[in-house]
Design an enzyme around this catalytic site. Structure first.
Site, PDB file in Angstrom:
ATOM      1  N   ASP A 289       0.829  -0.742   0.283  1.00  0.00           N
ATOM      2  CA  ASP A 289      -0.122   0.049   0.006  1.00  0.00           C
ATOM      3  C   ASP A 289       0.985   1.199   0.051  1.00  0.00           C
ATOM      4  OD1 ASP A 289      -1.816   1.725   0.368  1.00  0.00           O
ATOM      5  OD2 ASP A 289      -3.492   1.272   1.767  1.00  0.00           O
TER       6      ASP A 289
HETATM    7  C1  BGC Z   1      -4.601   2.965   0.043  1.00  0.00           C
HETATM    8  C2  BGC Z   1      -5.055   2.857  -1.441  1.00  0.00           C
HETATM    9  C3  BGC Z   1      -4.635   2.777  -2.429  1.00  0.00           C
HETATM   10  C4  BGC Z   1      -3.664   3.715  -2.035  1.00  0.00           C
HETATM   11  C5  BGC Z   1      -3.255   4.572  -3.906  1.00  0.00           C
HETATM   12  C6  BGC Z   1      -3.833   4.183   0.096  1.00  0.00           C
HETATM   13  O1  BGC Z   1      -3.796   5.235   1.021  1.00  0.00           O
HETATM   14  O2  BGC Z   1      -4.966   2.513   1.283  1.00  0.00           O
HETATM   15  O3  BGC Z   1      -6.069   1.323  -0.963  1.00  0.00           O
HETATM   16  O4  BGC Z   1      -4.912   2.074  -3.653  1.00  0.00           O
HETATM   17  O5  BGC Z   1      -3.749   4.601  -1.186  1.00  0.00           O
HETATM   18  O6  BGC Z   1      -4.390   5.386  -3.489  1.00  0.00           O
END
Ligand code: BGC
Length: 750
Positions: A289
């Protein structure tokens, strides 16, 4: 904007050239690019590329290139479309870069490229359809629109279990049951990949609360872990074979498992190597993530294949670790192999996306169809619903900006509203943190369906004025909302902003009151016994108002059933307060909100003491009666279940479902098992099968469902394997987890 369109045209032209060139290669792969031979397997093709790659070229596949379009001042590298992530390709070898877009309920950040993106209903809503085809369609819309905007990878596909109804991201997930959620989200990811776009399943694992998500240590027993959240992942991954699995921000401790001892999910050897790659046989790549990587050698050796969004740990430090032998070259090759394999397997090298114009009408029709199957009728006293367009004389529409639009979910799942937020239109990217309404107006759709009725709107900010309108109307429809988003949980399941008082005032003025909920997840309803109708619309997407009006007036007979339990109050939950909420509230007071990190707070534990008993299993085993049980939902007709039999040899069940009313409808026939006492899981049911049964008035059908041994099994910690315990399994069937009139015994021998 000009710059973007110029880039789009250039991209379209070069994509067309590339496709021409690629299809020529497909017939006769050039001698110097043997990996373009499509008769080879994705694994063989990936290996052939790796043989030609320099160390630096390999390195480019194991990390992202920065925050891209996510941060205002971040650089957008050449080749990137400005989505959430970009991985550089190797043009020398004809390998394109990877353009990743957040796309939980539609493609995010479309507006910055002057594109349109369809807003689908929330995933939780769609899971209430219990309809695999609807979820496949959901994913197909996303895959199609990603391709049409030039993206070759989706990073949606959330399947964390709804352990806590207050989780800010429940609307992105498939509910509380591992079999239902895993199946629904697996179908969604399959739909994405059916468009030759790489798919993803996230957030692996136990990202079951947003509060303190970057510091919390989730503690769970091994058997409970494998039979709950990890089982949902296992099912989804098994169905979709996604190119990617995104590991989550939090730490995970699996009790008694030394290689999962408060380790970050993105360097958790047990979760990544033992379970995901070995047991589930996942052949794709694990990406962190955004900002969820915490080390170099440990993470690489624990199974992380790609750091996102930058290269702090898997950039220069990993290259050095490979050069000095701390990470073997074979492991780097494996990381790169997994990425390339996903690209070949999903056709993004043979048939790269071509930027075209997204068709908003097709997207809207698909979204409306899914909404028809997502909206749950929770109460229909004295048949207040469906409304009769010919008979109703006046309707009061109250609250939640129902004059202009429907609410959407926030965070990285936010889709840009066409023309901007319907309550304050300004074209462009929808800002983080503000509730965004989409231009699908319930008021207009209700007026359209009841042309001879007086349909008036009151915004609900003045409860006395709302009550006055309700009093002079034949029927009052109050819209209430709960805006939810990533990075924050609700402190309580109570509706925010004094909306319970609004409902109280309206129903006191007119007992013929219907409440329409636009919520991320379950909310409490202190007025449940006083209102006559309750409709849970979730975040219903761009066709939401049309679908809702079709249900209110009976053109669509509701068939959705809750994929999540509605508790009566917070104190019925395993944890009356979300762990860390007190810290969070103290820390946030007076501070600007940073949605990604809360590293300034002290780390804390969340002990998942309910273990496998997520949602309805908790309520049953604790003898608690919820407000509305898992699997529940009404219809404008009624159904009767009868004559159940079990085929012991086939391990299948059969029963009859009859439509006893006067309208055609679709019942979701649900089959649950109660395991033998020796398993210690006999105090609650578990869902083992279901069927959507469409029946005309008076019609009956025989339903036959095979029970899968895995769905009946328990995870044995001693042998680290699944085991079908011998004994008597009580098999029950009916219309919800709390209404199972049929039962029979399935005998499993030694
Ligand atoms: C989220 C993810 C997301 C990523 C990119 C993170 O804060 O938890 O689900 O894909 O950001 O935007």
């Amino acid at each position: 904007m000009l710059d973007w369109s110029a880039r789009c045209i250039a991209r379209t032209a070069s994509a067309a050239l590339l496709i021409g060139a690629l299809s020529a290669w497909a017939q006769t792969p050039p001698a110097n690019r043997p990996w373009m031979n499509q008769s080879l397997t994705p694994d063989q093709r990936a290996d052939l590329v790796i043989q030609q790659m320099t160390l630096d070229e390999k390195m480019s596949f194991v990390h992202g290139t920065g925050w891209n379009g996510l941060q205002a001042n971040a650089e957008i590298p050449k080749g990137s479309l400005g989505g959430a992530g970009y991985v550089q390709g190797v043009p020398r070898l004809g390998i394109p870069g990877i353009n990743m877009a957040d796309s939980a309920v539609g493609v995010r950040l479309a507006a910055q490229g002057s594109h349109y993106a369809t807003l689908l209903p929330s995933v939780l809503g769609a899971a209430c359809s219990w309809d695999k085809d609807a979820l496949f369609l959901f994913g197909s819309v996303i895959g199609r629109e990603l391709r049409e905007t030039g993206y070759n990878m989706s990073i949606g596909g959330g399947v964390d279990l709804a352990r806590d109804p207050r989780n800010g991201r429940n609307f992105e997930y498939g509910g509380e049951d591992p079999l239902l959620a895993g199946t629904m989200v697996g179908e969604l990811a399959r739909g994405v990949q059916s468009n030759q776009v790489m798919g993803d399943i996230k957030h692996y694992a136990f990202n079951d609360q947003e509060t303190g998500r970057t510091i919390v240590n989730e503690i769970v027993g091994e058997r409970a872990a494998r039979e709950s959240d990890l089982f949902a992942f296992q099912i989804a991954i098994g169905l979709a074979h996604p190119a990617g699995v995104m590991c989550s921000y939090n730490k995970v401790t699996v009790r008694g498992v030394p290689n999962s001892n408060a380790d970050w999910a993105c360097e958790n050897d047990y979760l990544l190597n033992d379970v995901l790659k070995k047991d589930f046989g996942f052949q794709g790549f694990v990406l962190s993530d955004w900002g969820g990587t915490h080390s170099t050698v440990k993470a690489a050796m624990a199974g992380l294949d790609q750091e996102q969004p930058g290269d702090k740990y898997l950039g220069a430090p990993l290259k050095e670790a490979v050069q000095n032998g701390q990470v073997p070259m074979s492991r780097l090759d494996d990381m790169v192999h997994r990425v390339l394999r996903g690209m070949f397997a999903n056709g993004v090298i043979d048939n790269p996306p071509q930027a075209e114009v997204v068709d908003p009408f097709r997207g809207r029709d698909d979204a409306e169809h899914i909404a028809d199957e997502s909206i749950v009728l929770l109460k229909d006293q004295d048949h207040i619903l469906p409304l009769s367009a010919g008979e109703v004389k006046s309707i009061a529409i109250i609250g939640s900006h129902a004059d202009v639009g429907v609410l959407s979910g926030g965070g990285s799942a936010q889709v840009d509203a066409p023309g901007g937020n319907a309550i304050n239109p300004k074209p462009g990217t929808s800002p983080w943190g503000q509730p965004i309404y989409f231009p699908s107006s319930p008021l207009k759709e209700i007026r359209r369906r009841a042309p001879s009725a007086q349909v008036e709107f009151n915004d609900g900010t003045d409860t006395a004025a709302a009550a006055r309108l309700a009093r002079i109307s034949q029927v009052a429809i109050v819209f209430v909302n709960q805006p939810m988003r990533e990075g924050r949980d609700a402190a309580t399941i109570a509706l925010p902003d004094n909306q319970d008082a609004l409902v109280d005032a309206v129903v006191a003025a007119n007992p013929r009151t219907i409440v329409v909920l636009e919520t991320g997840g379950p909310v409490s309803m202190p007025w449940v016994d006083r209102v006559q109708g309750i409709v849970e619309a979730w975040y219903p997407g761009i066709g939401g108002a049309q679908s809702l009006a079709a249900i209110l007036f009976g053109d669509v007979n509701p068939s959705a059933r809750l994929a999540i339990t509605f508790p009566k109050s917070d104190d019925q939950l395993p944890r009356p307060q979300v762990p860390g909420m007190d810290l969070e509230q103290k820390a946030v007071a007076g501070m600007p909100e940073g949605h990604h990190h809360r590293q300034e707070l002290p780390p804390f534990n969340a002990d998942l003491t309910e273990g496998v008993r997520v949602g309805y299993k908790w309520f049953e085993s604790e003898h608690k009666t919820p407000l509305f049980p898992f699997g529940f939902g009404l219809s404008y007709t009624t159904y009767e279940f009868s004559s159940m039999s079990v085929d012991q040899g086939q391990r299948s069940v059969s029963f009859t479902v009859r439509n006893t009313g006067e309208r055609a409808g679709t019942e979701v026939a649900q089959v649950y098992a109660i395991l033998p006492p020796s398993t210690d899981e006999s105090t609650f049911k578990r869902l083992v099968a279901w069927a959507r049964v469409t029946l005309g008035p008076g019609e009956s059908k025989r339903v036959n469902l095979k029970l899968d041994s895995l769905d009946l099994s328990i995870f044995d910690e001693a042998t680290k394997g699944w085991r079908l315990a011998p004994g008597d399994y009580e098999i029950v069937a009916g219309s919800s987890s709390a209404d199972t009139p049929l039962n029979a015994t399935l005998r499993v021998g030694e």
